[in-house]
Design a protein around this motif. Structure first.
Motif: not given
Length: 508
Positions: A426-444, A500-507
């Protein structure tokens, strides 16, 4: 100081722990599936000589024939040899990656047709593992590695590792090498021989001579394509490389391994046989001595100190960064004393962690700031004293202008973390992941892009429950504003199978 070795053997893996004063200081791991051919010796037959490329194919009983270059064929005229970086880059002071064969820099080889012929029998050693469609690379210039020496049965030469840089020490060791030089063959003195005396090196050579005599005897009765000598497994390499007068006991939890080690000791190292003990207990030996817990702690980024302080250890490609923090420790009268006491405790723990995790290369330590030069000097003395227990070569630099302590530690084998851990998917060695709020706004943002790019009446968002709960709670107003902005309905559906960082948008 009490030193014991614990040998934990399973069909798929062997693990060894070095225990000093009831504390696990070093861990060695060898997985059966990852053991290669390098260092093995075979009785082979030349299949085909290829004069055009100065090489030959040799059958050693494997699916693919081995590849033998003319420059890797021992001849009576060879008189120039130098230990290459191959063995220096392997494990010299520790047994995990050690390879007994040695590569040599030689003068131009004679035509291969003058050296060997089709159908000829040869004793060969694997110098490089098979790669893809290629067979293993072979050499007839056998090299047997001991603790301090490499014995070369076919070459009358005394050499020394290039990485031994101190000229006085080089001359001392070369003098010893000439004194103990065998009647047949030569030796190369390894880097780890630095500081060793003549008796230790002679004992090492005696072991190698007995081993070579055993190999020669088996070679005469061995069939073609058969293995004559297999590079020692982990627990036998530990006996060869690591058992000295300091080691009081060796506990083995496998009856088969115990018998194998006892047989090996009786033949090559009689003085070690009395130190071997079979452990028949039902409780795993690593649990009894707290080694499993030590391994788990060694995989963590944060290391607690007894005082309440802690270390943060980060391993990067270029260096190891260690940060010392006082944490909850407030037991001293002032900041200087608090920092000094925490640093002293941290110095011992840092050395312990470097050994346990087998971290090598450049190490940068950010100790707690201290103002008094006397405290800084005392800390450096404590650190250097603690490092004397470490067999890996280290070099410590004084405090830098930025208040950092810089040091180097010789790389010996892969670090414990890199053996036991994989990079996070998920983090690919970074050691941290995107916060839920960041993922939420990215989704928006993607909802807006999808709605504008493709005609639809409404949209469905499928995401992890954490994201859906956020959109129904704290971000519910933002969802309403988005629906008004797009003039489209947005439906939400949770799916626990999603990351947690995966989502789908269905039209729709």
């Amino acid at each position: 100081m009490s030193i014991e070795l614990l040998v934990n053997v399973a069909p798929f893996e062997t693990r060894i722990a070095r225990i000093e004063n009831n504390l696990a200081e070093e861990i060695y791991i060898e997985r059966e599936s990852e053991r290669g051919l390098k260092g093995n010796i075979y009785k082979g037959r030349v299949q085909r000589v290829l004069p055009g490329i100065q090489a030959a194919f040799v059958d050693i009983g494997m699916e693919k024939a081995g590849f033998l270059y003319a420059g890797d064929i021992a001849t009576a005229k060879q008189d120039s040899v130098e230990l290459s970086d191959d063995i220096e880059n392997g494990d010299e002071s520790e047994p995990d990656n050690e390879t007994p064969e040695t590569h040599y820099s030689r003068r131009s080889a004679p035509p291969i047709a003058n050296l060997i012929k089709d159908g000829q029998e040869l004793m060969v050693q694997v110098s490089r593992e098979p790669i893809a469609s290629k067979g293993p690379r072979l050499t007839t210039q056998v090299g047997l590695a001991g603790r301090y020496l490499v014995y070369l049965p076919h070459l009358d030469h005394i050499g020394i590792a290039r990485r031994l840089e101190d000229q006085v020490e080089r001359e001392r060791l070369l003098t010893i090498g000439k004194t103990i030089s065998p009647e047949q063959g030569g030796v190369i003195i390894r880097t780890v021989a630095e500081g060793r005396d003549e008796d230790e090196m002679r004992q090492d050579l005696d072991f190698l001579l007995r081993l070579w005599a055993d190999i020669e005897k088996r070679s005469k009765s061995s069939g073609l394509g058969k293995i004559i000598h297999k590079e020692l497994n982990l627990y036998l390499r530990v006996m060869r490389d690591y058992v000295d007068s300091d080691v009081e006991k060796i506990h083995i939890d496998s009856k088969e391994a115990y018998e194998s080690m006892k047989k090996f000791a009786r033949r090559f190292m009689p003085e070690v046989a009395k130190k071997l003990y079979y452990y028949p207990g039902d409780r795993p030996i690593f649990d009894v001595y707290g080694v499993e817990e030590a391994i788990e702690r060694a995989l963590q980024r944060r290391v607690p100190l007894k005082s309440g302080g802690y270390l943060i250890i980060d391993q990067t490609e270029a260096l190891i960064a260690i940060d010392v923090n006082s944490g909850s420790f407030v037991g001293s009268r002032n900041m200087e004393e608090t920092g000094f006491k925490t640093n002293l405790e941290a110095a011992h723990e840092i050395v312990h962690q470097l050994r346990l995790r087998n971290l090598g290369g450049i190490v940068v330590v950010d100790f707690i700031d201290m103002q008094e030069d006397e405290n800084k000097q005392r800390l450096m003395e404590i650190l250097e004293e603690a490092l004397k227990r470490d067999k890996a070569k280290t070099h410590v630099v004084q405090f830098s202008d930025l208040g950092l302590v810089e040091m180097t530690r010789k790389r010996t084998r892969e670090s414990l973390g890199r053996i036991l851990l994989n990079e996070c998917n998920h983090c690919h060695g970074v050691g941290s992941a995107k916060s839920p709020t960041t993922i939420c706004y990215q989704l928006f943002r993607e909802v807006v892009a999808e709605a504008r790019a493709y005609p639809c009446e409404k949209l469905m968002v499928i995401a992890h429950p954490t994201i859906i709960d956020l959109m129904l709670g704290e971000e519910s107003k933002a969802v309403e504003q988005l629906e008004a902005f797009l003039r489209k309905e947005i439906r939400l559906e949770s799916n626990e199978q999603f990351a947690p960082d995966h989502y789908e948008i269905v039209l729709q």
